[in-house]
Design an enzyme around this catalytic site. Structure first.
Site, PDB file in Angstrom:
ATOM      1  N   GLU A  67       0.826  -1.196   0.000  1.00 43.14           N
ATOM      2  CA  GLU A  67       0.000   0.000   0.000  1.00 43.14           C
ATOM      3  C   GLU A  67       0.868   1.256   0.000  1.00 43.14           C
ATOM      4  OE1 GLU A  67      -2.353  -0.376   3.610  1.00 43.14           O
ATOM      5  OE2 GLU A  67      -0.924   0.868   4.716  1.00 43.14           O
ATOM      6  N   LYS A  79      -5.599  10.996   6.425  1.00 44.15           N
ATOM      7  CA  LYS A  79      -4.613  10.131   5.787  1.00 44.15           C
ATOM      8  C   LYS A  79      -5.357   9.207   4.834  1.00 44.15           C
ATOM      9  CE  LYS A  79      -1.552   6.469   7.499  1.00 44.15           C
ATOM     10  NZ  LYS A  79      -0.846   6.068   8.727  1.00 44.15           N
TER      11      LYS A  79
END
Length: 155
Positions: A67, A79
């Site tokens: 990721e 985020k």
């Protein structure tokens, strides 16, 4: 086929303290041994552009995935993380993103608690549309539970 899941929880710590966990690499470290077997920082220091490899615990739906932190907004405490390889992308998904947002609790005048919202957005190919049922709130609940437990223990 596009979908969205949302999980919101109150944490009895100030938003700045919650962000110090959720907005950094500390959350991923807190998940080791609980949700994941290992986390490897491939690139970055926890800011936008950071890339991580995750190895999941045996018995998980998939064994690993990669990721990238596509957004780390310290001012707004947001985020965003997108899966680059593996994981749901191996099941016909073309896009899988998690968004973490920390907000002051509007019902708390003392500033001693905040709201943590985790949102999952995904897109799955039409021919794999049945795999959309693989996406559940369970990981979101687990992540917020681990995060909240960590925050409350750390005082």
């Amino acid at each position: 086929m596009f979908g969205t899941l949302l999980e919101e929880t109150e944490v009895k710590v100030p938003a700045s303290k919650a962000w110090a966990l959720y907005g950094t690499l500390e959350l991923e470290k807190a998940m080791i041994g609980k949700l994941v077997e290992a986390v490897e920082v491939v690139e970055g220091d926890g800011g936008t552009g950071t890339i991580l490899n995750f190895t999941l615990k045996p018995g998980s739906r998939f064994s690993c995935y990669r990721e990238k932190f596509t957004k780390v907004d310290n001012e707004n405490k947001v985020k965003e993380i997108e899966v680059l390889e593996g994981g749901f992308l191996d099941f016909g998904f073309t896009f899988y993103r998690c968004r973490i947002e920390i907000k002051e609790n509007p019902n708390d005048d003392t500033g001693s608690s905040c709201l943590v919202t985790l949102t999952t957005e995904y897109d799955v190919k039409e021919e794999a549309a049945d795999n959309a049922s693989l996406v559940t709130n369970k990981p979101l609940v687990s992540i917020t539970s681990i995060g909240n437990e960590y925050l409350l223990k750390s005082g």
